[in-house]
Design a protein around this motif. Structure first.
Motif, mmCIF file in Angstrom:
data_model
loop_
_atom_site.group_PDB
_atom_site.id
_atom_site.type_symbol
_atom_site.label_atom_id
_atom_site.label_comp_id
_atom_site.label_asym_id
_atom_site.label_seq_id
_atom_site.Cartn_x
_atom_site.Cartn_y
_atom_site.Cartn_z
ATOM 1 N N GLN A 341 0.841 -1.204 0.000
ATOM 2 C CA GLN A 341 0.000 0.000 0.000
ATOM 3 C C GLN A 341 0.873 1.249 0.000
ATOM 4 O OE1 GLN A 341 -2.634 0.333 3.322
ATOM 5 N NE2 GLN A 341 -3.636 2.192 2.584
ATOM 6 N N ARG A 348 -3.614 0.901 -3.259
ATOM 7 C CA ARG A 348 -2.900 -0.366 -3.341
ATOM 8 C C ARG A 348 -1.881 -0.272 -4.471
ATOM 9 N NH1 ARG A 348 -4.902 -5.277 -1.341
ATOM 10 N NH2 ARG A 348 -6.976 -4.371 -1.273
ATOM 11 N N THR A 417 -0.715 -5.535 5.830
ATOM 12 C CA THR A 417 -0.250 -4.907 4.605
ATOM 13 C C THR A 417 1.081 -4.223 4.874
ATOM 14 O OG1 THR A 417 -0.859 -3.403 2.818
ATOM 15 C CG2 THR A 417 -1.396 -2.706 5.024
ATOM 16 N N MET A 430 -4.749 -2.821 5.679
ATOM 17 C CA MET A 430 -5.148 -2.079 4.494
ATOM 18 C C MET A 430 -6.301 -1.151 4.817
ATOM 19 S SD MET A 430 -4.723 -1.347 1.310
ATOM 20 C CE MET A 430 -3.687 -2.631 0.617
#
Length: 447
Positions: A341, A348, A417, A430
């Motif tokens: 990310q 993303r 993430t 995320m």
């Protein structure tokens, strides 16, 4: 003032296009009137046409008006009479509404109970449960019959079954409706025909793709030549869309649509029902469109409308899209795909081959289908090998000695993430917040 109770009548019919609204209203109203004979008169009417019984009362226009009227101390009615229980309620809707009716001191009269519902009578509760089960069964049976019929009509007859015509086509008449009752009412059979303004654009797109042009290149030329995109071409039917330019996704969707070969295709999409609030199912459901896998599509056995591309050309275009060979003929593998990310804009990061090795990049919303914005930050790049070295170090501090595949599995299993900001990496979850792009220009970074 009439003698006895003042009643509000409620009735419902589901599909206004295939039922006679007047007839449906009359027999339900007659049921209600016979039930309350000698007990009062109907002084207010609420009738929903074209709404499925699965919708809660709060999402039906007339039913929601009736619910709102309950709170008015000067409402013109004292009780509610239903035309038919199975049409008015579905599943647990009746029992969800009983406390509301009771709070406002309003009785509910049902023809199936031959009078008002008594919450203290277990026989009434049992009867309502049976009616609810029948209502569910009727919905399932109707859905099965309709789906089976539409599947056969699409495959064997190639019949157009409704929906928005795809870009490049418009609806044309194809003779009397095959259903005699519909034909007597003046309905005509419809099929797809080429739209003189947009059909050449579709043919051009397939031709360009067959030469090996990228989707981004095709999209860019469409925008450069100011060719109206699907939503801009038909504003009346796309008032909910604000995009006035072609996107990569819209071009790819056209190139993937087998209807352009002249075959009718049904069941490409489905409508799922999701609770508005999972914690409070009584608030009702919303309908969400989703794509079905191609294995579930129903394609007509023969060509039924003018094709804009040959079947061979269509198949060749799909091969162009799926091949994408690399220079060395090897398959490229990205271990961290979907886990990276951007720390600058929140998007993303895309998997991207960087200097002959796997890596990831973020272009902050820019695509090759449109010119670059001078105020946009420079592309952010991250090499996979350096990112994996960082992750191994983090897990090593926790006493975990994992190989690369197990390390990535741990991240996915725990919803983690890797956030990159150009200066390093951090672990997090995320987020889906609206991206915030810095206004100052930054040079491209690779770390």
């Amino acid at each position: 003032m009439p003698d006895g109770l003042r009643f509000a009548f409620y009735g419902r019919m589901s599909t206004k296009d295939h039922q006679d609204r007047r007839i449906s209203y009359l027999w339900q109203h007659e049921n209600a009137s016979e039930l309350i004979t000698g007990h009062g008169l109907i002084v207010a009417e609420f009738f929903d046409a074209g709404y499925t019984r699965r919708r809660p009362w709060s999402q039906r226009p007339k039913a929601s008006q009736l619910l709102a009227a309950l709170a008015d101390p000067d409402r013109p009615f004292d009780a509610i009479v239903i035309g038919e229980c199975e049409r008015a309620f579905y599943g647990n809707q009746f029992f969800d509404l009983v406390p509301v009716f009771a709070h406002h001191g309003v009785q509910v009269w049902l023809p199936e109970l031959c009078g008002p519902y008594d919450p203290g009578n277990p026989v009434h509760d049992l009867a309502i449960l049976q009616l609810s089960a029948q209502s569910r069964r009727e919905v399932l049976r109707s859905r099965f019959r309709t789906t089976a019929a539409m599947r056969a009509q699409a495959r064997e007859q190639g019949r157009y079954l409704g929906g928005r015509p795809p870009y490049g086509y418009r609806l044309t008449e194809a003779g009397p409706h095959p259903n005699r009752a519909d034909a007597r009412r003046g309905r005509r059979r419809l099929r797809l025909g080429p739209d003189p303004a947009t059909a050449p654009v579709v043919t051009w797109m397939f031709t360009q793709r067959l030469t090996g042009r990228s989707i981004a290149s095709i999209t860019r030329e469409l925008n450069d030549n100011q060719v109206p995109c699907p939503s801009d071409e038909d504003r009346e039917r796309n008032s909910h869309r604000t995009n006035e330019t072609w996107s990569l996704r819209s071009v790819a969707a056209i190139l993937e649509n087998p209807r352009y070969t002249g075959h009718e295709v049904w069941n490409r999409q489905r409508t799922d029902r999701e609770p508005i609030d999972p914690a409070a199912p009584s608030r009702g459901y919303r309908e969400v469109l989703r794509w079905n896998p191609s294995s579930d599509w129903v394609i007509s056995a023969r060509v039924v409308h003018p094709p804009l591309v040959s079947e061979q050309g269509f198949i060749a275009v799909q091969a162009v899209r799926s091949t994408r060979p690399t220079a060395d003929g090897k398959q490229r593998v990205y271990l961290l795909a979907g886990l990276m990310q951007c720390g600058l804009c929140g998007r993303r990061m895309d998997a991207h081959w960087v200097n002959r090795r796997p890596g990831y990049r973020c272009r902050h919303g820019h695509s090759s289908a449109k010119p670059a914005d001078a105020t946009r930050p420079g592309n952010l790049y991250a090499r996979e090998d350096k990112t994996m070295a960082y992750l191994s170090g983090q897990f090593a501090r926790l006493g975990a000695d994992l190989n690369q595949h197990n390390l990535v599995k741990q991240l996915r299993d725990h919803g983690m993430t890797i956030i990159c900001d150009g200066g390093g990496w951090t672990l997090g979850t995320m987020t889906h917040a609206t991206p915030q792009i810095p206004s100052q220009r930054r040079p491209d970074q690779l770390f």
